[in-house]
Every structure is written in C-alpha cells, then in structure tokens.
Design an enzyme around this catalytic site. Structure first.
Site, short mmCIF file in Angstrom:
data_model
loop_
_atom_site.label_atom_id
_atom_site.label_comp_id
_atom_site.label_asym_id
_atom_site.label_seq_id
_atom_site.Cartn_x
_atom_site.Cartn_y
_atom_site.Cartn_z
N PHE A 8 52.96 41.56 25.69
CA PHE A 8 53.83 42.66 25.26
C PHE A 8 55.25 42.22 24.94
O PHE A 8 56.08 43.07 24.58
CB PHE A 8 53.83 43.80 26.27
CG PHE A 8 52.45 44.30 26.60
CD1 PHE A 8 51.52 44.56 25.61
CD2 PHE A 8 52.07 44.50 27.92
CE1 PHE A 8 50.24 45.01 25.90
CE2 PHE A 8 50.78 44.95 28.23
CZ PHE A 8 49.88 45.20 27.22
N ASP A 40 65.33 53.50 20.65
CA ASP A 40 65.10 52.06 20.78
C ASP A 40 63.97 51.55 19.89
O ASP A 40 63.90 50.36 19.57
CB ASP A 40 64.78 51.69 22.23
CG ASP A 40 65.96 51.86 23.17
OD1 ASP A 40 67.08 52.11 22.68
OD2 ASP A 40 65.75 51.74 24.39
N GLU A 68 23.57 46.38 32.39
CA GLU A 68 24.24 45.85 33.57
C GLU A 68 23.77 44.43 33.87
O GLU A 68 22.58 44.13 33.87
CB GLU A 68 24.06 46.74 34.80
CG GLU A 68 24.96 46.33 35.98
CD GLU A 68 26.44 46.22 35.60
OE1 GLU A 68 26.84 45.21 34.99
OE2 GLU A 68 27.20 47.16 35.92
N ASN A 69 24.76 43.58 34.05
CA ASN A 69 24.55 42.15 34.24
C ASN A 69 23.81 41.51 33.07
O ASN A 69 23.11 40.52 33.22
CB ASN A 69 23.80 41.87 35.56
CG ASN A 69 24.60 42.33 36.75
OD1 ASN A 69 25.81 42.14 36.82
ND2 ASN A 69 23.93 42.96 37.71
N ASP A 87 31.50 48.49 35.56
CA ASP A 87 32.36 48.16 36.70
C ASP A 87 33.84 48.25 36.33
O ASP A 87 34.69 47.69 37.02
CB ASP A 87 32.03 46.77 37.24
CG ASP A 87 32.17 45.67 36.17
OD1 ASP A 87 32.57 45.98 35.03
OD2 ASP A 87 31.87 44.50 36.49
#
Length: 506
Positions: free
Chosen positions: A427, A496, A229-230, A305
C-alpha cells in the site's frame, strides 16, 4: 414424465427469453425452478434473478457519514439501479456491505469473519468490496459487480436450505474471466459453517483462478475448478485434467454441481454461445470425498477457512436444491447471454492522454504547492515550481501510459527513470522498474475518476479499488477511507486523494 415435462417447460421459457431479448421473460431462478431444482440462494449486484423480483439486490455504505442505502432493480426482473448508487455515493467512497439473497430464504452475504485465517480488517474480519470497482452494462444499462481484491470476502455461516452431507446441489456464477490470480481461493459456493478447514469433502464451491497447488487444466489457466476442501479439482483427481480448458473470455459462466458419487464442471462465454462440460463423472477416490460432508455455509471470494489471498470479480450467482439437468443449465446460459454483459468505462473526470507528460498537484489546503514526485524509489510530495532544478522537475513529472494491467486505465512512467513506474507495494507508492510480471502490471495500473473533493482527479488503484493515491505526511500511499492503517485516516481524505493534473514540468 416429470423430467420430460420440466425440460420441455425450461426450453419454452428459454426460447421466450431469446425471442423477446427481455431480462424479465424468465430469470435464472425461474428456469431452475421449472427444472425441478429451485434456487435456495440467489446473489447479484447487477440484476434480478427472478422475473418478479423487485426487492433489494445489495446494500452500500458511504464513507462521508457511514449511512447505508439499498439498491434495487429498475423494475421487477430488471437491471440494478446504478444511478441511485451513483447519486448516493457522489463525492465520497462506497462499500458493498450486504449482497441480498433473492430466493426469500434470507441467505444474505455479509462481511466475512475470521476463521483459519484472519482478514485484514479490525478484529480479523475481511475487507468489504468497493461499490464502484467493477462497472459493466447489461443490455446497455449500467450496473456494478463485486470486485474482490486479496483480503476481501463475504460469507453466511447460518444459511438455510443449502445442501449438507452428500445431498445434491448445483451452482453457477458469472465472473470476470480476466481478473484472477493464483492465491487461495476465489470461491463461490458451499463451505464450512465455522470458517475453519474441517476436512476433505466439507466444501463444494466454484473456484476460478490459475492456482496449480492442487489441480489444473490445460494450458496456463485460469480455470474453472471445484474447491472440495483440501483440493481444487479439475476432474477425477487433484491433478491435471486436459479437458478443463484455460479461460480467455471477458465474461465467464462457471458451473459446478454434485450429488452422491457424481459431479460436474461446466463453463462458457457468458456473452455468447453455449455451455461446455469440462468434467462429468464420479467423485475423487481420495478419502473424504465420497460420500461428501458438505456443511452448507455460503462463501464469496475466499476459501472455506477464510483464506484471503485470491482475487476475482463476481456479477451474479445462485445455488440450487437438487442436481440441475444439463438442459436446465443450458437454458440459464441462454438467459445470461441475453442479459448482454459488456464492459464500460473505468475512468471519469478530466481525461488523460497516453504519451503526455503530466504533473499532479495536491489540493489539500496545507499543500497546494506540493506535487507528486519521487526520491529514489519512494513516492512523496515536494514543493516544485518553475524555478526548481531540472532534476526535481523531472522527478515530479510522469508520462501517461496505457494501463499495464488493464488498458482501460493508466500507468505512470517516471520521466527521469525510463522503464520505471509508480506501483503500490504493501500500500506504499514506489517507483520500480517494470519486471514484466502480471503482479507488477496490476500494481502499476490506476484508474482516474472525478476528484472526490470536486477538484481534478482522484487516482484509484485498479487492483484495490477501495484505495486511491494519497499524500500523508508528504509520503505517497494507496489509501482507503477510514481503513485500519494510519494513512487511511478519514480526516481530510477527500482532499488528500484529489489531485489537479497539469502538463508535466519536464
């Protein structure tokens, strides 16, 4: 005496595994247990991690009717029953909805919720992984890994038995050493229980990638590091540790373990050889990391997070109670090597020939005279026939190339704009010049499979395997089946995304 006895027993089990070549002589969690550091979480979509485990490995949901089924090993201690998945998912799409915990503690991994960062799905949840994006074989038997695209993640914020505070733990994962990026953060391991950054030392997870925002190793990466973390740590400090090598293995074993003021990074080729120690020593001296404040949630593919910009592929992994000995980890590595992870085909359906010119005709009832073409950089469908202009015929013709991002798949070069390829960006399908970057190469790589509607091919994005070439309002996209975008609509999806591939017009 206990340490000596457990090490001896571990070695005997490992030798038995190597001698028989069997996946069931002793699973990784049997070996950790014999070493006095039992698994408290065991996740794999490819195989059982205990010799006696015959329960569900993972759950898939199909797009045709949103029903689910569980996939179990072929036999106790064995490889996943990929044929059962293939039958269930035939002629539709499938997502991995649950990765079951084999330890018996119920530490299953499910779709990650929003946290400090929101995911791209409805209500800020993360995407689920394609059930077919990462096919492999183990001892010649087909199985599927968990292909994590940016935006995809799994989590359990209420895990049982995981290390908290400064308690000792270990973990390993088998990963695809060629699938990574510099985003934050492709992790597996211990994280915050509220999906937010609660400070230094509140995580202890395996990280794999080539991020240099915190730590780094030798060369240009990717590296195995620890997300505490961090900070991504390759050694004592969140800087460079020349002892942490760049990884070039197709299958990599990554291991992290930590106890009060002591932790280690280890790694290996998951297909051969033994583990090496990249760092073993005291905790970082920066405030918050000694003692640690681990919270005990479990994450896969994301940061603590819910940072969702990373990518990677996960095949198996465990977390333990207690700090495993090197000898125990070495025996687990021998088990992994004996499982014989290997690559297999990423494509199916009518075959493509590198160097050939092709056309792609839509199969939706409305549009069977329309072909995939481009106008400038925009990919679209246009009505093309033998009487069309030479310019239009060229715009609707594509040269098949070996995949720029993965040679087991393909890239499609524009016939009328040499050096430019179909790629996805946000996309949408575009025709852009190849800039030589890793990002472009991956965006421009696609894996054909048998057409979902039974005609021709469906062209799957290599980097986002839940997404396929789709025409929607005559514009080209990579679309998922029932996703959050308008062009992801479930209506007529199979039609499609199915294309009849023929000789190019030019």
């Amino acid at each position: 005496m206990f340490l000596r006895t457990s090490v001896e027993r571990t070695c005997v089990l490992a030798l038995g595994l190597v001698a028989t070549g069997s996946l069931v002589a002793a699973g990784p969690c049997d070996l950790f247990s014999s070493g006095g550091t039992p698994c408290i979480a065991a996740h794999s979509t490819t195989r059982a991690l205990y010799s006696a485990y015959a329960g569900s490995l993972y759950q898939v949901k199909r797009g045709s009717d949103n029903t689910t089924t569980n996939i179990a090993p072929l036999s106790a201690g064995g490889v996943a029953n990929a044929a059962a998945q293939d039958t269930f998912c035939a002629s539709t799409t499938c997502l991995i909805t649950i990765i079951y915990d084999q330890s018996g503690r119920g530490n299953h991994l499910t779709q990650a919720p929003p946290g400090g960062f929101s995911g791209p799905e409805s209500n800020g949840y993360d995407n689920l992984a394609s059930a077919t994006g990462a096919p492999v074989t183990l001892n010649g038997q087909k199985a599927y890994g968990v292909f994590i695209s940016p935006g995809t993640g799994y989590r359990n914020n209420a895990a049982s038995g995981t290390a908290t505070g400064d308690a000792a733990e270990g973990m390993y994962a088998v990963l695809d050493g060629t699938h990574y990026n510099g985003g934050c953060c492709f992790d597996y391991g211990n994280a915050e229980t509220n999906s937010h950054d609660t400070g230094n030392g509140h995580m202890e997870a395996i990280y794999f990638g080539d991020s240099t925002s915190w730590g780094s190793g030798s060369g240009s990466g990717p590296w195995v590091m620890a997300d505490l973390e961090n900070g991504l740590f390759s050694g004592l400090s969140a800087g460079n540790n020349a002892g942490d090598p760049s990884i070039s293995y197709r299958f990599v074993t990554a291991a992290i373990k930590g106890e009060p003021n002591q932790w280690a990074i280890r790694g290996a080729n998951a297909a051969s050889g033994s583990l090496s120690t990249y760092y073993s020593g005291v905790r970082p001296s920066v405030s918050g990391y000694n003692p640690m404040s681990k919270e005990g949630a479990i994450i896969l593919g994301i940061g603590g997070d819910n940072s969702v910009s990373a990518q990677g592929t996960f095949y198996e992994g465990v977390m333990t109670s207690g700090y495993p000995s090197d000898a125990t980890e070495n025996s687990v590595q021998a088990n992994i090597v004996a499982a014989k992870y290997a690559t297999t085909a990423l494509t199916s359906g009518p075959a493509l020939t590198v160097g050939s010119s092709i056309s792609l005709r839509a199969t939706t009832a409305c549009c069977t005279t329309r072909y995939l073409a481009h106008t400038g950089s925009t990919v679209n469908t246009q009505v093309v026939s033998s009487s069309s202009t030479t310019a239009l015929k060229q715009q609707a013709s594509w040269t098949v190339r070996a995949g720029l991002g993965n040679s087991a798949c393909f890239s499609f070069e524009s016939v009328d704009t040499a050096g430019s390829y179909i790629r996805h960006y946000n996309f949408a399908l575009l025709v852009n010049a190849n800039d030589g970057s890793k990002q472009f190469h991956e965006d421009a790589t696609f894996c054909p499979q048998t057409g979902l509607n039974g005609q021709g091919n469906s062209i799957r994005s290599w980097s986002y395997p839940t997404r396929y070439f789709r025409h929607y309002s005559n514009v080209g996209y990579i679309a998922s089946n029932g996703g959050v975008h308008t062009f992801d609509a479930a209506t007529s999806f199979n039609d499609d995304v199915s294309w009849v591939i023929s000789t190019g017009f030019a």
